[in-house]
Design a protein around this motif. Structure first.
Motif, PDB file in Angstrom:
ATOM      1  N   ASN A 185       1.088 -11.494  -6.827  1.00 31.02           N
ATOM      2  CA  ASN A 185       1.431 -12.221  -5.789  1.00 31.02           C
ATOM      3  C   ASN A 185       0.020 -12.710  -5.185  1.00 31.02           C
ATOM      4  O   ASN A 185      -0.973 -12.041  -5.482  1.00 31.02           O
ATOM      5  CB  ASN A 185       2.410 -11.803  -4.922  1.00 31.02           C
ATOM      6  N   SER A 186      -0.016 -13.507  -4.124  1.00 26.61           N
ATOM      7  CA  SER A 186      -1.085 -13.940  -3.404  1.00 26.61           C
ATOM      8  C   SER A 186      -2.016 -12.808  -2.758  1.00 26.61           C
ATOM      9  O   SER A 186      -3.111 -13.081  -2.508  1.00 26.61           O
ATOM     10  CB  SER A 186      -0.880 -14.963  -2.391  1.00 26.61           C
ATOM     11  N   GLN A 187      -1.094 -11.582  -2.489  1.00 29.63           N
ATOM     12  CA  GLN A 187      -1.874 -10.328  -1.788  1.00 29.63           C
ATOM     13  C   GLN A 187      -2.167  -9.559  -2.753  1.00 29.63           C
ATOM     14  O   GLN A 187      -2.592  -8.344  -2.721  1.00 29.63           O
ATOM     15  CB  GLN A 187      -0.911  -9.628  -0.951  1.00 29.63           C
ATOM     16  N   ASP A 188      -2.316  -9.772  -4.390  1.00 36.86           N
ATOM     17  CA  ASP A 188      -2.625  -9.198  -5.308  1.00 36.86           C
ATOM     18  C   ASP A 188      -1.985  -7.924  -5.469  1.00 36.86           C
ATOM     19  O   ASP A 188      -2.270  -6.705  -6.147  1.00 36.86           O
ATOM     20  CB  ASP A 188      -4.048  -8.683  -5.085  1.00 36.86           C
ATOM     21  N   THR A 189      -0.721  -8.140  -5.312  1.00 35.66           N
ATOM     22  CA  THR A 189       0.318  -6.871  -5.610  1.00 35.66           C
ATOM     23  C   THR A 189       1.306  -7.307  -6.733  1.00 35.66           C
ATOM     24  O   THR A 189       1.519  -8.287  -6.959  1.00 35.66           O
ATOM     25  CB  THR A 189       1.355  -6.689  -4.327  1.00 35.66           C
ATOM     26  N   ILE A 190       1.196  -6.208  -7.506  1.00 37.83           N
ATOM     27  CA  ILE A 190       2.093  -6.439  -8.868  1.00 37.83           C
ATOM     28  C   ILE A 190       3.516  -6.760  -8.552  1.00 37.83           C
ATOM     29  O   ILE A 190       4.089  -5.888  -7.853  1.00 37.83           O
ATOM     30  CB  ILE A 190       1.843  -5.052  -9.824  1.00 37.83           C
ATOM     31  N   ILE A 191       4.126  -8.031  -8.886  1.00 36.13           N
ATOM     32  CA  ILE A 191       5.582  -8.098  -8.859  1.00 36.13           C
ATOM     33  C   ILE A 191       6.305  -8.396  -9.842  1.00 36.13           C
ATOM     34  O   ILE A 191       7.579  -8.386 -10.020  1.00 36.13           O
ATOM     35  CB  ILE A 191       5.594  -9.653  -8.126  1.00 36.13           C
ATOM     36  N   LEU A 192       5.567  -8.244 -11.087  1.00 41.86           N
ATOM     37  CA  LEU A 192       6.285  -7.931 -12.426  1.00 41.86           C
ATOM     38  C   LEU A 192       5.527  -7.443 -13.224  1.00 41.86           C
ATOM     39  O   LEU A 192       4.006  -7.612 -13.513  1.00 41.86           O
ATOM     40  CB  LEU A 192       6.643  -9.381 -12.837  1.00 41.86           C
ATOM     41  N   ASN A 193       5.748  -6.069 -13.928  1.00 42.21           N
ATOM     42  CA  ASN A 193       4.980  -5.408 -14.842  1.00 42.21           C
ATOM     43  C   ASN A 193       5.707  -5.196 -16.146  1.00 42.21           C
ATOM     44  O   ASN A 193       6.890  -4.693 -16.054  1.00 42.21           O
ATOM     45  CB  ASN A 193       4.707  -4.137 -14.223  1.00 42.21           C
ATOM     46  N   THR A 194       5.206  -5.732 -17.284  1.00 43.28           N
ATOM     47  CA  THR A 194       5.937  -5.634 -18.674  1.00 43.28           C
ATOM     48  C   THR A 194       4.954  -5.103 -19.756  1.00 43.28           C
ATOM     49  O   THR A 194       3.536  -5.227 -19.662  1.00 43.28           O
ATOM     50  CB  THR A 194       6.677  -6.946 -18.984  1.00 43.28           C
ATOM     51  N   ILE A 195       5.531  -4.615 -20.686  1.00 47.25           N
ATOM     52  CA  ILE A 195       4.849  -4.195 -21.905  1.00 47.25           C
ATOM     53  C   ILE A 195       5.535  -5.177 -23.118  1.00 47.25           C
ATOM     54  O   ILE A 195       6.650  -5.310 -23.133  1.00 47.25           O
ATOM     55  CB  ILE A 195       4.842  -2.759 -22.244  1.00 47.25           C
TER      56      ILE A 195
END
Length: 213
Positions: free
Chosen positions: A172-182
């Motif tokens: 997101n705009s705060q550089d926080t992971i909102i979706l993590n996939t392989i």
């Protein structure tokens, strides 16, 4: 992909092309046998590809037209392994799902064929621990390609040292992971231009060139 070699152009003409086509949503860094940086233009499917020496000097300058530059599709996994193995007798503490995910990846990589639909493991929806992610990361390793896409928020796509396996993370705009996939695929679709995009770009290119005639 269709390749147009611009290496012979002088700096003035090269800058003109850069300004005319601008910077699009996707960029690629490749640290393989030849360091390569790629920038999609404002026309989806039209890519500026620069091949550089270890010291950063420009060796070759091209435009490639296609879903993704051929280097990304064909060179990224040239040295990759096709299976993950580990010692079950010395697993780190705190694991929850890492070993089952490794079995799934080994199975999917063995079955994967060009043109097959991508297989996505959504870590954001799957129970896991920090130790799981650390263990997976250590076994998958790092590959030579990093793709950054701003088409759907900020997306970072990293090749691993396992064939056709990518780590895809959305921020997101705060550089926080909102979706993590392989993802198991040749190249994640989020990084590729579609046939419709390329057709639209061909029309827009004609309009741009018309301004300079």
């Amino acid at each position: 992909a269709k390749v147009i070699d611009l290496t012979h152009l002088d700096e003035k003409n090269r800058l003109f092309i850069n300004e005319a086509f601008g910077d699009g949503e996707v960029s690629v860094l490749y640290h393989g046998s030849v360091k390569t940086d790629v920038q999609e233009s404002v026309l989806a499917g039209l890519w500026r590809v620069h091949y550089r020496s270890n010291s950063g000097d420009l060796l070759r300058d091209t435009i490639e037209i296609g879903e993704i530059p051929d280097m990304v599709r064909h060179a990224v996994f040239a040295q990759a392994k096709t299976e993950i193995s580990f010692d079950e007798s010395s697993l780190p503490a705190g694991l929850m799902n890492a070993t089952s995910l490794i079995a799934e990846l080994n199975d999917q990589v063995a079955k994967w064929q060009p043109g097959k639909q991508e297989h996505v493991i959504n870590l954001s929806l799957l129970p896991h621990t920090p130790e799981d992610l650390q263990f997976l990361g250590s076994l998958l390793g790092s590959g030579p390609v990093v793709i950054l896409s701003r088409g759907y928020g900020n997306c970072r796509i990293t090749s691993t040292a396992m064939k056709n396996v990518w780590w895809v993370q959305y921020f997101n705009s705060q550089d926080t992971i909102i979706l993590n996939t392989i993802e198991v695929s040749d190249v994640p679709s989020v990084a590729c231009a579609s046939a419709e995009d390329i057709a639209d770009s061909a029309q827009r290119m004609g309009e741009i060139l018309g301004l300079y005639q």
